[in-house]
Enzyme design. Sequence first.
Site, PDB file in Angstrom:
ATOM      1  N   GLY A  82       0.589  -1.381   0.099  1.00 56.98           N
ATOM      2  CA  GLY A  82       0.127  -0.062   0.034  1.00 56.98           C
ATOM      3  C   GLY A  82       0.915   1.320   0.085  1.00 56.98           C
ATOM      4  N   ARG A  87       1.494  -4.938  -5.734  1.00 57.21           N
ATOM      5  CA  ARG A  87       1.561  -6.287  -5.154  1.00 57.21           C
ATOM      6  C   ARG A  87       2.027  -7.315  -6.003  1.00 57.21           C
ATOM      7  NH1 ARG A  87      -2.594  -3.231  -2.143  1.00 57.21           N
ATOM      8  NH2 ARG A  87      -1.575  -3.151  -0.004  1.00 57.21           N
ATOM      9  N   ASP A 120       3.742  -4.153   6.603  1.00 55.87           N
ATOM     10  CA  ASP A 120       3.735  -5.671   7.148  1.00 55.87           C
ATOM     11  C   ASP A 120       4.183  -6.625   6.108  1.00 55.87           C
ATOM     12  OD1 ASP A 120       3.256  -7.015   9.724  1.00 55.87           O
ATOM     13  OD2 ASP A 120       1.612  -7.690   8.611  1.00 55.87           O
ATOM     14  N   THR A 169       3.419   2.987   5.927  1.00 52.87           N
ATOM     15  CA  THR A 169       2.093   2.544   5.616  1.00 52.87           C
ATOM     16  C   THR A 169       1.233   3.762   6.771  1.00 52.87           C
ATOM     17  OG1 THR A 169       0.369   1.016   6.718  1.00 52.87           O
ATOM     18  CG2 THR A 169       2.620   1.036   7.836  1.00 52.87           C
ATOM     19  N   ASP A 197      -1.281   2.999   8.346  1.00 50.74           N
ATOM     20  CA  ASP A 197      -2.030   2.152   9.299  1.00 50.74           C
ATOM     21  C   ASP A 197      -1.180   2.247  10.754  1.00 50.74           C
ATOM     22  OD1 ASP A 197      -3.813   1.527   7.170  1.00 50.74           O
ATOM     23  OD2 ASP A 197      -3.018  -0.358   7.066  1.00 50.74           O
ATOM     24  N   ASP A 245       0.573   0.130  11.764  1.00 50.11           N
ATOM     25  CA  ASP A 245       0.560  -1.087  12.384  1.00 50.11           C
ATOM     26  C   ASP A 245       1.887  -1.902  12.522  1.00 50.11           C
ATOM     27  OD1 ASP A 245       0.817  -1.468   9.807  1.00 50.11           O
ATOM     28  OD2 ASP A 245      -1.062  -2.816   9.688  1.00 50.11           O
ATOM     29  N   ARG A 267      -6.591  -1.124   8.347  1.00 49.35           N
ATOM     30  CA  ARG A 267      -6.752  -2.415   8.197  1.00 49.35           C
ATOM     31  C   ARG A 267      -7.278  -2.915   9.578  1.00 49.35           C
ATOM     32  NH1 ARG A 267      -2.167  -5.157   4.392  1.00 49.35           N
ATOM     33  NH2 ARG A 267      -0.870  -4.560   6.098  1.00 49.35           N
TER      34      ARG A 267
END
Length: 326
Positions: free
Chosen positions: A14, A75, A106, A129, A131, A133, A175
């Site tokens: 992403g 991807r 990740d 990212t 996110d 995370d 996510r």
Amino acid sequence: MSKVKCIGILTSGGDAPGMNAAIRAVTRAAICNGLAVKGIYRGYKGLITNEISEFQTQNVSNIIQQGGTILKTARCKEFTTPEGRKLAYDNMQAQGIDALVIIGGDGSLTGARIFAQEFDVPCIGLPGTIDNDLYGTDTTIGYDTALNTILDAVDKIRDTATSHERLFFIEVMGRDAGFLALNGAIAAGAEAAIIPELSTEVDQLQELISNGFRKSKSSSIVLVAESEITGGAMHYAERVKKEFPQYDVRVSILGHVQRGGRPTAHDRILASRMGVAAIDALLEGQRNVMIGIQNNEVVYVPFTRAIKNDKPIDMNLVRVLRELSI
Ligand code: ADP
């Protein structure tokens, strides 16, 4: 261990605002330290299909302020197979690349960990990212920009919500992590956040919202993390509509707008520091670590720790939101 002379740099998974600032920093820091740099296009895909070009300092001019990634991202299923990774390794060898800097989330760092183990290639990861995370770093590149984009949108929705005295469920990305939803809610003055880390019952939510309306609040805003665990904004809105028809409920899904835009000062500085740190790490002989920043200090986080551990949300922030939304 042979000395690193030429690095390859790629962005994967992403996209996130600030990736360009990271590409610039890695490239310039490498050149500054006498290393050659090759830009690999479309993430691991470009490593397999050999979409690689030599980078000079001017290749990264005038990009620090741009969202997205000049290297493109993709991807790549093939990279998840041993055959695909062997092709990638052969291309790397043919190009004279002896270390990789991977900017991604990740999944991208999981790929890097496997590749590094299989072929004994030094890999350094930068957490890119929205996110936030990844474990081992206080924030990730892109997170602050996405948070500010969310604020812009929520502030505008608040105007219309207040005018019509509505209850809005606003879905944000993240996510399986609730950082964007929770911190977005605090910063936007939202009434609640629904995050995958904590379960939220509809009647708890109703109590909070009805309290608010009773105290003459003229709108309510709930931020919902997009995760499958929460079910998303639609899911909550439908349930509230059915069980509490007295509310005028609307849903807004912010979507991909959260990924774009000029990176904030925070993300540009974070990406610049991390890019320089990636080259420092390689020159120190570090390998297979993610660069993190914890308490304003650069740290090296082994891939296994960055990927495998769930980054916890701060329960103090949950309390801050609760106390301030009465
Ligand atoms: P992100 O890095 O944003 O989490 P993805 O999870 O889509 O994004 O991962 C990006 C890419 O990293 C994948 O398309 C794939 O090429 C590679 N990757 C992810 N997981 C693995 C894995 N287990 N083994 C090898 N490569 C992987």
